[in-house]
Scaffold this motif. Structure first.
Motif, short mmCIF file in Angstrom:
data_model
loop_
_atom_site.label_atom_id
_atom_site.label_comp_id
_atom_site.label_asym_id
_atom_site.label_seq_id
_atom_site.Cartn_x
_atom_site.Cartn_y
_atom_site.Cartn_z
N PRO A 125 0.81 -1.23 0.00
CA PRO A 125 0.00 0.00 0.00
C PRO A 125 0.84 1.27 0.00
CG PRO A 125 -0.89 -1.59 1.55
CD PRO A 125 0.41 -2.16 1.08
N GLY A 126 1.97 1.24 0.66
CA GLY A 126 2.81 2.43 0.73
C GLY A 126 3.56 2.75 -0.53
N ASP A 127 3.49 1.87 -1.54
CA ASP A 127 4.23 2.09 -2.78
C ASP A 127 3.40 2.74 -3.88
OD1 ASP A 127 6.44 1.05 -1.61
OD2 ASP A 127 6.55 -0.78 -2.78
N PHE A 128 2.17 3.07 -3.60
CA PHE A 128 1.39 3.86 -4.56
C PHE A 128 1.79 5.32 -4.41
CE2 PHE A 128 -1.10 0.03 -3.89
CZ PHE A 128 -1.40 -0.34 -5.20
N LEU A 129 1.89 6.02 -5.53
CA LEU A 129 2.46 7.37 -5.48
C LEU A 129 1.58 8.37 -4.75
CD1 LEU A 129 4.66 6.17 -7.21
CD2 LEU A 129 4.60 8.21 -8.63
N LEU A 226 -1.85 10.36 -9.58
CA LEU A 226 -0.90 9.72 -8.66
C LEU A 226 -1.38 8.37 -8.16
CD1 LEU A 226 0.25 12.83 -6.59
CD2 LEU A 226 1.68 11.45 -8.10
N GLY A 227 -2.70 8.21 -8.01
CA GLY A 227 -3.22 6.94 -7.54
C GLY A 227 -3.08 5.82 -8.53
N PRO A 236 8.92 4.20 -10.89
CA PRO A 236 7.54 4.64 -11.04
C PRO A 236 6.92 3.98 -12.27
CG PRO A 236 9.00 6.52 -10.72
CD PRO A 236 9.87 5.33 -10.97
N THR A 237 5.75 3.39 -12.08
CA THR A 237 5.14 2.59 -13.14
C THR A 237 3.66 2.93 -13.26
OG1 THR A 237 6.70 0.79 -12.73
CG2 THR A 237 4.68 0.24 -13.94
N PRO A 238 3.20 3.33 -14.46
CA PRO A 238 1.76 3.57 -14.65
C PRO A 238 1.01 2.24 -14.66
CG PRO A 238 3.10 4.61 -16.38
CD PRO A 238 3.98 3.65 -15.66
#
Length: 511
Positions: A125-129, A226-227, A236-238
């Motif tokens: 969960p903490g790795d979402f921007l 960002l979500g 960072p990965t879309p």
């Protein structure tokens, strides 16, 4: 929006398999387990999508898999059916073959599926921007990597030539105004925004069409906030690209980027948005998007305004509506040049000044070092051979530098130009770019003792400048000529306070 009763049994299965409650949006529920994340599309029909049928959920699960594997191949795994076993219990079936995932099942086929699930790798969960932004974890290196990731994603997409981008944008504007009224935002403000956005789109129509003709319209992510970005394998990965309506995703790459910039500006702040914008432009060279950026930012803010209104958060809706209005108000442009010997901190000062200048999300930051690297097809931090600094190539770099400054300022966007500017002709060139655009010009010349500059250059890491101490020594022996029109700043300490004070004083008569 709750999971529909018709999917309650499927939802219970996914909860058992993953051991927890889902993360929900109004159109999906994601169950995150230790080994997999299972995404269920809700059987809903809304104004902008229809997941109400089993066939639609199969199709859009498969479409989402195909789209996102291009951005994050290891994050997206497969599409699996939910079936009943011989005892009548619900189970996950065998995944669809990847090559056939988007193919419609044969007419009349009875595959026994009760629903369809998209299976992904779990992400902490903490790795979402958006979570990282909330805890202040989007540092400079990560923001640069984010700009690189979006630039690489867009570069890999083929151009589309059959999209009427002006008509499409006018339709998006009208649809957002309708949604805003339906979400109970103030009616008169919605009408005023609609009129202003329509007028901006009409004014920009030739530019938008020209960008489409040049290949800037592509099948983009479509929902790049960002979500919908995460750290995956350290980068960072879309993910979660918009899959349910091609019209919303067949867009200008600048409009795709604008959602991310708007989100950055509203959360970590304008400096973060400015850094990502300028990193993206350093990699792509697409400063031609800048005239349309205020409109695109405004539309993206209006999307958020009516979404928050529909959720019942009136305060947040009004904040986004305020932002949507503010993006359409023009601000005065100017050109600021920052020069000095190598090691004086030109780039640091230029980056610090840029976010506060001009239209959102701040000034275009032009660096001759980055232009040179882009022309050679390498990342800004990659070192170049001496041949890349030949006289002819340097002349081409400065020609592009001056042209980009002139065109951006002419379009109403502020510019901060970062170069050595030791040659009087280069100082004259950037001043002429401002004059040709009809905007104010301010030049800063940074100075510090030579031993300070030597130490700074020796300590550099991961910088776009290839300058060595030997390069500094040669430059220091040159006479820069008269500096009557440039403001000298002591760069042995932080020159930012003095630069801001001088800038305010220089521009006060123009306010």
């Amino acid at each position: 929006m709750a999971i529909p009763p018709s999917q309650a049994e499927v939802a219970a299965l996914l909860a058992r398999l993953t051991g927890g409650a889902p993360i929900e949006t109004h159109v999906s529920a994601v169950y995150v387990g230790r080994d997999a994340a299972l995404k269920l599309k809700k059987a809903v029909r809304l104004d902008f999508l229809d997941f109400s049928t089993l066939a639609a959920r199969r199709r859009f699960c498969c479409r989402e898999l195909t789209l996102n594997r291009a951005f994050a191949p290891d994050l997206y795994r497969d599409v699996v059916p939910v079936r009943r076993d011989a005892a009548g219990a619900l189970v996950l079936g065998a995944p669809l073959p990847p090559d056939d995932a988007e193919a419609a099942p044969p007419a009349g086929a009875a595959d026994g599926a009760l629903d369809w699930v998209l299976r992904m790798a779990p992400v902490p969960p903490g790795d979402f921007l958006d979570a990282m932004a909330a805890r202040g974890a989007l540092d400079a290196a990560l923001l640069d990597a984010l700009g690189d990731a979006v630039a690489a994603m867009h570069a890999a997409l083929p151009p589309l030539r059959d999209v009427d981008v002006v008509a499409a944008m006018q339709a998006v504007i009208a649809g957002n105004a309708r949604a805003a009224r339906a979400a109970a935002l103030p009616g008169q403000r919605c009408d005023d925004w609609l009129a202003a956005a329509r007028a901006a789109c009409a004014r920009l129509a030739p530019l938008l069409a020209a960008r489409a003709a040049k290949g800037r319209v592509r099948r983009c992510h479509g929902d790049l906030h960002l979500g919908n970005l995460c750290l995956w394998q350290g980068k960072p990965t879309p993910f979660d690209a918009l899959e349910f309506d091609e019209d919303y995703a067949r867009i200008d790459t600048g409009y795709d980027l604008a959602f991310l910039l708007m989100d950055l500006a509203r959360r970590p702040g304008r400096a973060a948005a400015n850094r990502v914008l300028n990193r993206y432009l350093a990699r792509t060279g697409d400063a031609g998007m800048l005239p349309a950026l205020p409109l695109w930012l405004s539309v993206r803010a209006m999307v958020r305004a009516h979404v928050e209104g529909a959720r019942g958060d009136g305060a947040a809706a009004l904040r986004y509506l305020d932002a949507a209005d503010s993006y359409l108000r023009p601000l005065p442009a100017l050109v600021v040049a920052v020069g000095g010997l190598q090691g004086t901190g030109k780039s640091r000062l230029a980056r610090a000044l840029a976010p506060a200048l001009g239209a959102a999300p701040g000034a275009l930051l032009l660096r001759t070092d980055e232009i040179r690297k882009r022309r050679q097809g390498v990342a800004p931090e990659e070192r170049l051979p001496d041949t890349a600094y030949a006289e002819a190539e340097s002349a081409a770099v400065y020609a592009e530098f001056f042209a980009a400054a002139r065109e951006a300022a002419r379009a109403g966007h502020a510019v901060v130009a970062d170069a050595v500017f030791l040659d009087p002709a280069h100082r004259a060139g950037i001043a002429e770019a401002a004059r040709a655009a009809g905007v104010p010009f301010v030049g800063f010349w940074l100075e510090a003792p030579l031993d300070v500059l030597r130490r700074r250059i020796t300590a550099r890491r991961n910088d776009a400048s290839d300058a060595t101490v030997a390069v500094l020594e040669r430059a220091a022996r040159r006479d820069p000529g008269p500096m009557a029109d440039w403001i000298r700043l002591d760069a042995s300490e932080d020159p930012l306070p003095a630069a801001r004070k001088a800038l305010a004083k220089s521009l006060t008569p123009l306010c």
